[in-house]
Design an enzyme around this catalytic site. Structure first.
Site, PDB file in Angstrom:
ATOM      1  N   ALA A 137     -18.134  16.818 -31.442  1.00 39.31           N
ATOM      2  CA  ALA A 137     -17.744  18.085 -30.821  1.00 39.31           C
ATOM      3  C   ALA A 137     -18.122  18.187 -29.342  1.00 39.31           C
ATOM      4  O   ALA A 137     -17.478  18.898 -28.576  1.00 39.31           O
ATOM      5  CB  ALA A 137     -18.375  19.233 -31.607  1.00 39.31           C
ATOM      6  N   CYS A 140       0.359  27.197 -52.301  1.00 37.10           N
ATOM      7  CA  CYS A 140       1.431  26.212 -52.075  1.00 37.10           C
ATOM      8  C   CYS A 140       2.704  26.633 -52.803  1.00 37.10           C
ATOM      9  O   CYS A 140       2.650  27.048 -53.965  1.00 37.10           O
ATOM     10  CB  CYS A 140       0.943  24.859 -52.586  1.00 37.10           C
ATOM     11  SG  CYS A 140       2.143  23.538 -52.419  1.00 37.10           S
ATOM     12  N   HIS A 196     -12.730  13.858 -40.171  1.00 37.23           N
ATOM     13  CA  HIS A 196     -12.840  15.214 -40.727  1.00 37.23           C
ATOM     14  C   HIS A 196     -11.530  15.988 -40.658  1.00 37.23           C
ATOM     15  O   HIS A 196     -11.525  17.215 -40.720  1.00 37.23           O
ATOM     16  CB  HIS A 196     -13.968  15.977 -40.016  1.00 37.23           C
ATOM     17  CG  HIS A 196     -15.319  15.358 -40.225  1.00 37.23           C
ATOM     18  ND1 HIS A 196     -16.384  15.563 -39.389  1.00 37.23           N
ATOM     19  CD2 HIS A 196     -15.775  14.523 -41.196  1.00 37.23           C
ATOM     20  CE1 HIS A 196     -17.433  14.870 -39.831  1.00 37.23           C
ATOM     21  NE2 HIS A 196     -17.087  14.237 -40.924  1.00 37.23           N
TER      22      HIS A 196
HETATM   23  P1  NAD Z   1     -22.512  18.712 -33.139  1.00 41.94           P
HETATM   24  O1  NAD Z   1     -22.198  20.102 -32.724  1.00 41.94           O
HETATM   25  O2  NAD Z   1     -23.455  18.505 -34.261  1.00 41.94           O
HETATM   26  O3  NAD Z   1     -23.106  17.908 -31.900  1.00 41.94           O
HETATM   27  C1  NAD Z   1     -22.514  17.971 -30.632  1.00 41.94           C
HETATM   28  C2  NAD Z   1     -23.500  17.323 -29.676  1.00 41.94           C
HETATM   29  O4  NAD Z   1     -22.878  17.259 -28.397  1.00 41.94           O
HETATM   30  C3  NAD Z   1     -24.791  18.126 -29.514  1.00 41.94           C
HETATM   31  O5  NAD Z   1     -25.896  17.260 -29.654  1.00 41.94           O
HETATM   32  C4  NAD Z   1     -24.697  18.701 -28.088  1.00 41.94           C
HETATM   33  O6  NAD Z   1     -25.952  18.769 -27.467  1.00 41.94           O
HETATM   34  C5  NAD Z   1     -23.810  17.679 -27.405  1.00 41.94           C
HETATM   35  N1  NAD Z   1     -23.015  18.194 -26.297  1.00 41.94           N
HETATM   36  C6  NAD Z   1     -22.275  19.339 -26.249  1.00 41.94           C
HETATM   37  N2  NAD Z   1     -21.609  19.438 -25.070  1.00 41.94           N
HETATM   38  C7  NAD Z   1     -21.962  18.340 -24.345  1.00 41.94           C
HETATM   39  C8  NAD Z   1     -21.623  17.880 -23.048  1.00 41.94           C
HETATM   40  N3  NAD Z   1     -20.762  18.546 -22.257  1.00 41.94           N
HETATM   41  N4  NAD Z   1     -22.173  16.719 -22.610  1.00 41.94           N
HETATM   42  C9  NAD Z   1     -23.053  16.012 -23.395  1.00 41.94           C
HETATM   43  N5  NAD Z   1     -23.386  16.394 -24.643  1.00 41.94           N
HETATM   44  C10 NAD Z   1     -22.850  17.551 -25.118  1.00 41.94           C
HETATM   45  O7  NAD Z   1     -21.142  17.984 -33.376  1.00 41.94           O
HETATM   46  P2  NAD Z   1     -20.771  16.749 -34.296  1.00 41.94           P
HETATM   47  O8  NAD Z   1     -21.844  15.720 -34.280  1.00 41.94           O
HETATM   48  O9  NAD Z   1     -19.385  16.387 -33.919  1.00 41.94           O
HETATM   49  O10 NAD Z   1     -20.757  17.357 -35.774  1.00 41.94           O
HETATM   50  C11 NAD Z   1     -20.202  18.612 -36.030  1.00 41.94           C
HETATM   51  C12 NAD Z   1     -18.996  18.652 -36.975  1.00 41.94           C
HETATM   52  O11 NAD Z   1     -18.281  19.821 -36.627  1.00 41.94           O
HETATM   53  C13 NAD Z   1     -18.038  17.536 -36.795  1.00 41.94           C
HETATM   54  O12 NAD Z   1     -17.988  16.883 -37.994  1.00 41.94           O
HETATM   55  C14 NAD Z   1     -16.677  18.169 -36.504  1.00 41.94           C
HETATM   56  O13 NAD Z   1     -15.791  17.911 -37.566  1.00 41.94           O
HETATM   57  C15 NAD Z   1     -16.890  19.639 -36.462  1.00 41.94           C
HETATM   58  N6  NAD Z   1     -16.533  20.310 -35.182  1.00 41.94           N
HETATM   59  C16 NAD Z   1     -15.458  19.895 -34.462  1.00 41.94           C
HETATM   60  C17 NAD Z   1     -15.137  20.526 -33.258  1.00 41.94           C
HETATM   61  C18 NAD Z   1     -13.930  20.018 -32.511  1.00 41.94           C
HETATM   62  O14 NAD Z   1     -13.011  19.482 -33.108  1.00 41.94           O
HETATM   63  N7  NAD Z   1     -13.908  20.156 -31.183  1.00 41.94           N
HETATM   64  C19 NAD Z   1     -15.918  21.571 -32.785  1.00 41.94           C
HETATM   65  C20 NAD Z   1     -17.028  21.995 -33.559  1.00 41.94           C
HETATM   66  C21 NAD Z   1     -17.314  21.361 -34.766  1.00 41.94           C
END
Ligand code: NAD
Length: 253
Positions: free
Chosen positions: A29, A159, A126
């Protein structure tokens, strides 16, 4: 090794990219926060505002399904407005340059496809939130179709083919991982010589197993994340800085 500052981190990353033959990015994310989509675990992230609805609850309970859809519709302006950031664009540049066969992502926002990856080359662990599927027969539905029916009846539609619930095409906690995506991600982690874990807290399993698997299969591992992760100790390079700033220099290369 933790890069002492962003400049030396970017320089070392550039050398590692130049030396590698097969580079596999793995994103979370954090790569999409620059695009305006909140992550899960940062302060103000989605997790802090809404407890995730586990899959069994979604299946068993109509109120849970309605709540899941209400949340999804509330997020729609954010997802619809999001455009690829510097991180997405840099990875698309590596892909175009031919060293990156495909990308593994935990994200559900479709931004890697929007940045230029062919849909087949985005391994979505996911799923994808930009459309919906029946959880029984897999029939795909557009979000506008779901929304229209939700607004007419006040409840999420089932559905039209098999009457089972319709859900965003994402993988919820407690839901089986997509087999084909897991198989392809495993192959990519095992065949690459450079694995880039970008913007993931590396706490969601089994996805978080891929950086470890790549490292154990002989690849170099780079972690780019602004917070520490549990796999920093095994990484060859840790860049604890903003993703857009770190990957910006690689856009267009
Ligand atoms: P997470 O939220 O657990 O971790 C995100 C990490 O990115 C954090 O450690 C944070 O500190 C870091 N971060 C955020 N912005 C940053 C930046 N600009 N520069 C550097 N680091 C940065 O996310 P995850 O590990 O992907 O797990 C969360 C789950 O949530 C995933 O499985 C996903 O499916 C889902 N999710 C997806 C989205 C999306 O599609 N954009 C958004 C939120 C959650």
């Amino acid at each position: 090794m933790i890069a002492s500052d962003i400049r030396s981190g970017v320089e070392r990353l550039g050398d590692m990219i130049a030396e590698a033959s097969i580079i596999v990015p793995f994103t979370g994310a954090g790569i999409s926060t620059e695009s305006g989509i909140p992550d899960f675990r940062s302060p103000g992230g989605l997790w802090t505002r809404n407890r995730p609805i586990p899959f069994d609850e979604f299946v068993a309970n109509r109120d849970a399904r309605d709540e899941a859809w209400r949340r999804r519709f509330a997020m729609e302006p954010t997802f619809a407005a999001a455009r690829p950031g510097r991180g997405h664009r840099a990875l698309a540049s590596l892909y175009r340059a031919g060293k990156t066969p495909a990308i593994i992502t935990q994200n559900i926002d479709n931004l890697h496809q929007a940045s230029g990856f062919k849909a087949d080359d985005v391994i979505e662990l996911h799923g994808n939130t930009t459309f919906a599927r029946c959880i029984g027969c897999g029939q795909a539905y557009g979000l506008p179709w779901v929304r229209e029916r939700f607004e007419e009846s006040g409840s999420a539609p089932d559905c039209t083919v098999c009457d089972e619930p319709v859900k965003t095409a994402t993988i919820s906690f407690g839901q089986a991982m997509p087999e084909d995506a897991m198989r392809r991600a495993t192959e990519l982690a095992q065949e690459c010589d450079l694995f880039l874990a970008i913007g993931s807290s590396l706490v969601v399993w089994p996805a978080a197993g891929f950086p470890l698997m790549a490292k154990r299969s002989g690849a170099k591992l780079v972690i780019i994340n602004n917070e520490p992760t549990e796999q920093d100790d095994i990484a060859d390079l840790v860049i604890r800085h903003d993703i857009g700033e770190t990957l910006g220099p690689f856009v267009g290369n």
